[in-house]
Design a protein around this motif. Structure first.
Motif, PDB file in Angstrom:
ATOM      1  N   PHE A1095       0.856  -1.183   0.000  1.00 55.30           N
ATOM      2  CA  PHE A1095       0.000   0.000   0.000  1.00 55.30           C
ATOM      3  C   PHE A1095       0.891   1.232   0.000  1.00 55.30           C
ATOM      4  N   ARG A1096       0.406   2.313  -0.633  1.00 56.65           N
ATOM      5  CA  ARG A1096       1.074   3.601  -0.592  1.00 56.65           C
ATOM      6  C   ARG A1096       0.035   4.702  -0.533  1.00 56.65           C
ATOM      7  N   ILE A1097       0.455   5.873   0.021  1.00 54.22           N
ATOM      8  CA  ILE A1097      -0.487   6.950   0.288  1.00 54.22           C
ATOM      9  C   ILE A1097       0.133   8.263  -0.206  1.00 54.22           C
ATOM     10  N   PHE A1098      -0.674   9.076  -0.948  1.00 63.90           N
ATOM     11  CA  PHE A1098      -0.326  10.418  -1.374  1.00 63.90           C
ATOM     12  C   PHE A1098      -1.059  11.420  -0.493  1.00 63.90           C
ATOM     13  N   SER A1099      -0.388  12.536  -0.128  1.00 65.89           N
ATOM     14  CA  SER A1099      -1.057  13.633   0.564  1.00 65.89           C
ATOM     15  C   SER A1099      -1.522  14.658  -0.464  1.00 65.89           C
ATOM     16  N   GLU A1100      -2.509  15.487  -0.101  1.00 66.07           N
ATOM     17  CA  GLU A1100      -3.160  16.400  -1.043  1.00 66.07           C
ATOM     18  C   GLU A1100      -3.472  17.695  -0.344  1.00 66.07           C
ATOM     19  N   ASN A1101      -3.171  18.833  -1.009  1.00 69.52           N
ATOM     20  CA  ASN A1101      -3.620  20.153  -0.561  1.00 69.52           C
ATOM     21  C   ASN A1101      -4.252  20.877  -1.743  1.00 69.52           C
TER      22      ASN A1101
END
Length: 1261
Positions: A1095-1101
């Protein structure tokens, strides 16, 4: 050319018929040789009429003599044509086309109605094997040489339009056939033109109908034009040669093809020959078909004749048994009009050839031999035992033992008769009989002409002398004929002439010559003639004093005298062949041996050739008298005032002036130094008889001037002058000038024309037109004497042009060039609402509104003027017009009072001024400052990294406020942020925003002690970093619980969510599970049992997803409940590495103006960021540098370096694990001097820096 000798009887015993005088030419065609029949070839037609071939022995050709008198022999399978021989300058009758149409040929009428006939004979190549002749076609007329028959024919030129040509074909009678031609239209702008012809002249476009159709199609895909010709239910007369012609502009292409119409096999006994070969008439069913009869003169339909009761006649049998020359007579006898179709049908009837039982090979139809030569007649017997007899003209030839004239030889089955020493008596018909069969032939003996080897020579003698004329010929015993002046010389017993011959020499003797024997004598032989002149004169006369040529002036006496011996011989005087008789003016004297002729007063008629002829003598005395008279020009007869001739230009002038002089004087016309020639085109001089003339076809003004006539002969010279004046319409004046223009009028002036045409100017006409129009309108009907005029009643705002005509007594000149276009215009009204807008210590600002009435001239701008109160000196404030309705007057003295006025300016001039009612005191008014922050700047102003920031903040205040900016309480560095202030606003500009530019910016506006402050919050945002740590909290069933921590870098903006992705360990293909997730823990469901996941996770603004994602270090294995699989643990190798240069930079020398590159290689993981520096300064956005990085190889390209580009270059590589750098020195050779850098526009600070660096480099060296 003499006609050929014809035999009295044909070889087969039939008498030969003479040619009817009503038929100008007869064409006979005999069956072709066996080779031609085997190949299916048709016999050659010699003219427009076709003849039916017969058996080879049915017709024997007769010989014909060529130009030397020799005879040619016809052979088997020969076509004989006897026709009128064309005279010189005529063209022979052309061969017909396949359809029988002969080409037209212009035939001038001959002087002799009974022109000689020409007989042409066509011989096959093997007709005379003994002679070894090569030519097979020969005639007595002009034609193609035999050696030209074997020359190859040049290949036809390649087609330029037709890509597919119609081909020759055959069709049965009643069948249909189509011919196709195709033209490619890639390079053609329009459809080409096509024509179909039959023969050489018949256009088939007028023959379309039920039997002929023409079709055209075009394929757009292939761009090909297709042309088709359909022939429906073909008939026999459709056969022939056809031609297709295609034309397009200057291109042309053609193609010929043949159509053969085959007749269905059927017997001739069922054909009604008299009805089958009658031509179709106009108006019947077949009218308009491919028949040439349709082109004949139309005649009214005749009523059909009633059937007569005469018995049926089998015309076929009559034609089969008749000779070919009788076909035409039989056809007209039985009412057959289509003779050509009849002959064509006759050719197709099979022939029954009788095979000889006695002869295996017959005699040739004809033989030819030279006189004195030997000939062999050979036959081949089928039965050698048969008795053979030879005949000559029906008389049997018997061999004699003592005579070698005829020799008979036997060689196997061959029987040969040799005739030796052939003479003209041997020219006869010969036959050989073998039993009951007989074959015949004809022998032509070619007699050689008797040629003259040595001709007679001219003789000049006196009376009572002996004359002997001698001539030598080529043959002894030849017959010759002596002629005198074209009449045969009598040679009888009482004749004065004697003729004798000795071998090849022939003589004509005159024993006692007399003057009557003078003449032209000739001798004629068969091979030529020779002639000579015989002159018999009296014995010479002694002349002591001969007559002398004289030149006498007109009116002076003439005296001629001579002295001869003997003196008692009388004589006569002649002038120009006319006998002179004595009279009162002419005296003839003869005293002893002196003869004299005296003329008291000479006249022009006395000039000529004078001859004195003594009686009884052939000798005469002659002299030439030449009367001369000085030349004179008689201008008085013209009655011209002052010898001046006036003519209107364009008319023809012919000036004739009488002249006199003997001999006729040589006349020269001159204008200045130029001589006028007789061969001139427009201006020429002519002299004939007693007058000379000057002709000018179309007079021009340049023809004016003095003309000089010069006469010369041997008696003297004379000259005269005459003036010619050419009057013409005046030249057009120059273009008029329009100096003044009003609202509906203008003032115009002009100069008189440079040339008035030789007549005074009477006045001028003026015309006017609108510029866009082409119609001129005359403004005056009475002539204007002056050179100025004022046109009126023009429309304002419309451009006009005017032109001038000059008039003299001859006419009206051409119009002058139009004037420059002008537009009647009016000034505008005065400006409105003039008020004061602002006042300072040195300036006054006023504003106003445009005039109420502007007009057609429009408005070019405004002019502002002012004056000091109490004076009337108005000063122009703006030297150039201003288009704005607001203007600031500068340079005023503080405390003074001024008056201001404004004028509106257009093409018509200045309007009335608008002036302020009161004076203005020049003193500035203080206004407290006020910052007017825009609405969007009252809240946080957000921009992304790399975007441009451009903020405009307006403010108010007088005098001009002082503006200051602070960031977080500190001054702003100009290198990071650019600030520009004006009188009414302040601009803050950031070309490429960075996160360090975020913060609160404070703006302060101050006027003396008054201040105003505003704060602007700027936020520069970027993409966030990835989450810090992602772990697998728990795995159960098909579910996995994940937990992570927020990213360390939020990108200067709050985190708006996360995006979670999964990947199967086998494929490692990532799939998104959920987007825009706000919490930092989640449970992933519906996972496949037996798979192992990462699993991998991207952050978002607000800027978007982070560039990288944080991946779980461990995988989650989804196992079935109740089973537990232990997965061995492996330590992953850490491939991360700090930057390390594997190839450093190398010191480099570069040439100024030529591109150079710096190269190095670096290894790093993760990938390093590469930065290039020059002299420890980062290179950014400089177009002179290009940076590349490919597979760890770093390249810096310097475009066209200058000495300023030399220095220390550094390549720096940075990643998360560290950094590394390498250096090199670059030296650019071929630098510039201080003066060259100044010429190139380099700033002084850069020049100073460059010069200092150059000194340091030199010191280091």
């Amino acid at each position: 050319m003499p006609e050929p000798t014809k035999k009295d009887e044909m070889p087969n015993g039939q008498p030969e018929e003479s040619v009817a005088p009503s038929l100008p030419e007869i064409s006979l065609e005999v069956s072709p040789p066996p080779e031609a029949e085997a190949e299916g070839k048709e016999p050659l037609e010699t003219d427009g009429k076709e003849a039916e071939p017969t058996e080879p022995d049915a017709l024997q050709a007769v010989g014909a003599q060529d130009g030397n008198g020799s005879k040619r022999r016809p052979t088997g399978g020969v076509g004989v044509s006897e026709q009128a021989e064309p005279a010189e300058g005529q063209c022979p009758t052309p061969p017909p086309d396949d359809d029988g149409a002969a080409q037209p040929c212009p035939t001038p009428q001959t002087e002799d109605a009974s022109s000689a006939k020409k007989l042409s004979v066509d011989l096959p190549n093997d007709s005379v094997p003994a002679m070894g002749r090569k030519d097979s076609v020969w005639s007595l007329g002009e034609g193609q040489a035999p050696e030209d028959l074997d020359k190859p024919i040049d290949n036809p030129p390649l087609s330029i339009l037709l890509i597919e040509k119609p081909q020759s074909a055959s069709v049965p009678v009643g069948g249909d056939i189509t011919f196709v031609a195709k033209v490619e239209a890639k390079d053609l702008l329009r459809k080409p033109t096509i024509k179909w012809f039959k023969g050489k002249w018949m256009d088939l476009a007028s023959k379309t109908g039920k039997h002929l159709q023409l079709k055209e199609t075009f394929e757009r895909a292939t761009k090909i034009h297709t042309f088709e010709m359909h022939i429906i239910k073909a008939k026999e007369n459709y056969a022939g040669n056809y031609r297709c012609e295609v034309t397009y502009k200057d291109k042309f292409d053609s193609c010929s093809f043949d159509l053969e119409v085959k007749e269905t096999e059927q017997g001739t006994q069922n054909i009604d020959i008299r009805s089958a070969f009658k031509r179709s008439s106009e108006g019947q069913e077949d009218a308009g078909e491919l028949d040439f009869s349709g082109l004949l003169k139309h005649r009214n339909q005749r009523e059909p004749k009633q059937q007569d009761d005469t018995p049926e006649v089998d015309v076929w049998e009559i034609l089969k048994n008749a000779r070919p020359d009788e076909y035409e007579k039989i056809a007209f006898m039985y009412g057959i009009t289509d003779l050509r179709g009849l002959l064509r049908r006759m050719k197709k009837i099979p022939k029954e050839e009788k095979k000889s039982e006695a002869f295996a090979k017959r005699l040739e139809p004809a033989y030819q031999v030279d006189k004195g030569g030997k000939i062999r007649l050979v036959v081949d017997l089928a039965d050698p035992t048969v008795d053979l007899k030879w005949y000559k003209n029906g008389q049997e030839i018997r061999p004699t033992p003592n005579q070698r004239k005829y020799i008979f030889e036997h060689k196997g089955t061959q029987r040969i008769m040799v005739i030796n020493n052939c003479t003209m008596n041997d020219d006869a018909a010969y036959a050989v009989a073998a039993g009951d069969e007989k074959c015949t032939t004809e022998l032509f003996v070619k007699e050689l002409p008797v040629k003259i080897i040595k001709g007679i020579e001219p003789v000049k003698t006196t009376v009572n002398e002996r004359i002997e004329l001698e001539c030598e010929v080529s043959e002894e015993g030849a017959q010759v004929k002596w002629m005198k002046n074209g009449v045969e010389v009598p040679t009888g017993v009482r004749s004065r002439y004697r003729v004798k011959s000795e071998g090849t020499k022939h003589y004509l003797v005159i024993d006692d010559a007399s003057r009557e024997d003078t003449g032209t004598y000739s001798i004629m032989a068969t091979g030529g003639t020779s002639e000579a002149h015989v002159q018999v004169d009296l014995k010479p006369l002694k002349v002591f004093v001969d007559l002398q040529d004289m030149t006498v002036m007109l009116g002076q006496p003439i005296k001629l005298h001579c002295e001869i011996f003997p003196g008692n011989v009388p004589g006569r005087w002649y002038r120009n062949g006319q006998l002179i008789q004595p009279n009162d003016r002419i005296n003839i004297i003869h005293r002893n041996k002196v003869h004299r002729l005296e003329i008291e007063t000479s006249s022009l008629h006395d000039a000529g050739d004078y001859t004195f002829v003594p009686e009884g003598y052939s000798q005469s005395l002659s002299a030439k008298i030449h009367i001369i008279d000085p030349p004179r020009v008689h201008l008085d007869s013209l009655n011209l005032p002052d010898n001046t001739m006036t003519v209107v230009a364009g008319n023809k002038l012919r000036l004739e002036i009488p002249i006199s002089g003997e001999p006729a004087p040589r006349v020269v016309w001159m204008k200045g130094e130029r001589v006028i020639l007789e061969s001139g085109h427009r201006v020429r001089a002519e002299t004939y008889g007693d007058q000379t003339s000057l002709t000018i076809e179309i007079t021009e003004r340049e023809d004016s001037g003095n003309y000089k006539i010069v006469l010369q002969n041997e008696a003297g010279e004379a000259s005269a002058s005459i003036k010619i004046k050419v009057v013409d319409i005046p030249d057009p004046p120059d273009a008029p000038l329009v100096p003044v223009v009003g609202g509906d009028w203008c003032s115009m002036t002009w100069e008189p024309p440079k040339y008035d045409g030789g007549s005074p100017i009477l006045g001028y006409f003026i015309e006017r037109k609108k510029k866009q129009s082409s119609r001129w309108m005359r403004l005056n009907f009475d002539l204007i004497k002056e050179t100025s005029f004022e046109p009126k009643k023009m429309i304002e705002g419309v451009p006009y042009e005017v032109r001038i005509f000059a008039i003299n007594a001859i006419g009206v000149s051409k119009p002058s060039e139009p004037s420059k276009a002008f537009t009647p215009l009016a000034v505008t009204s005065e400006p409105t609402m003039l008020v004061v807008d602002d006042v300072t210590d040195t300036t006054v600002t006023v504003k106003w509104r445009p005039p109420e009435t502007i007009g057609a001239a429009g408005l070019d701008g405004y002019l502002v003027e002012y004056c000091i109160e109490g004076t009337n000196d108005w000063v122009v404030s703006n030297k150039e017009l201003t288009e704005k309705t607001k203007y600031t007057i500068t340079g005023l003295s503080p405390g003074c009072k001024i008056l201001v006025r404004v004028k509106a300016i257009n093409a018509a001039g200045a309007s009335a001024p608008r002036t302020l009612q009161h004076s203005i005191l020049v003193k500035e008014v203080i206004e407290p400052p006020k910052i007017r922050v825009p609405r969007h700047l009252k809240q946080t102003y957000t921009r992304r990294v790399g975007e441009t920031v451009n903020l405009v903040v307006p403010f108010m205040g007088k005098p001009r406020p002082k503006v200051t900016w602070l960031k977080e309480g500190k001054p702003i560095e100009p290198s990071h942020v650019s600030i520009r202030n004006t009188d009414c606003d302040s601009i803050i500009f950031i070309r490429k925003a960075e996160r360090s530019h975020s913060g609160k910016y404070e703006m302060t506006v101050q006027v003396e002690n008054h201040k105003d402050t505003a704060i602007i919050d700027i936020q520069i945002v970027d993409l966030p970093g990835p989450p810090q740590c992602v772990t697998i909290e728990d795995v159960w069933g098909g579910n996995v619980a994940l937990v992570w921590t927020p990213p360390k870098d939020n990108g200067n903006a709050p985190i708006t969510g996360y995006t979670i992705q999964k990947a199967d360990k086998k494929t490692m293909e990532w799939f998104t599970c959920i987007e825009h997730y706000h919490r930092t823990c989640i449970t992933i469901t519906e996972l496949v049992v037996g798979n192992e996941y990462f699993f991998r996770i991207f952050s978002e603004n607000m800027c978007g997803l982070s560039e990288a994602a944080t991946q779980t270090k461990k995988s989650a294995l989804i196992v079935k409940e109740g089973l537990q699989v232990k997965t061995p643990e492996y330590n992953d190798r850490d491939f991360k590495e700090a930057p390390k240069f594997t190839q450093p930079l190398i010191n480099t020398f570069a040439i100024a103006g030529y591109n150079t590159t710096l190269n190095c290689s670096v290894r790093a993981n993760p990938r390093a960021k590469v930065v290039w520096m020059k002299n420890k300064i980062i290179i950014l956005d400089d177009p002179r540098y290009r940076m590349f990085s490919n597979q760890g190889v770093c390249t810096l390209e310097i475009r066209k370096p200058s000495p300023y580009d030399g220095g220390l270059y550094t390549c720096k590589a940075i990643n998360d694990l560290g950094e590394a750098q390498v250096d090199c020195k670059l030296e650019v050779k071929g630098g510039f001097s201080f003066f060259e850098l100044m010429q190139r526009g380099v700033p002084l600070n850069l020049i100073d820096k460059y010069m200092n660096e150059t000194k340091i480099v030199e010191q280091d060296k």
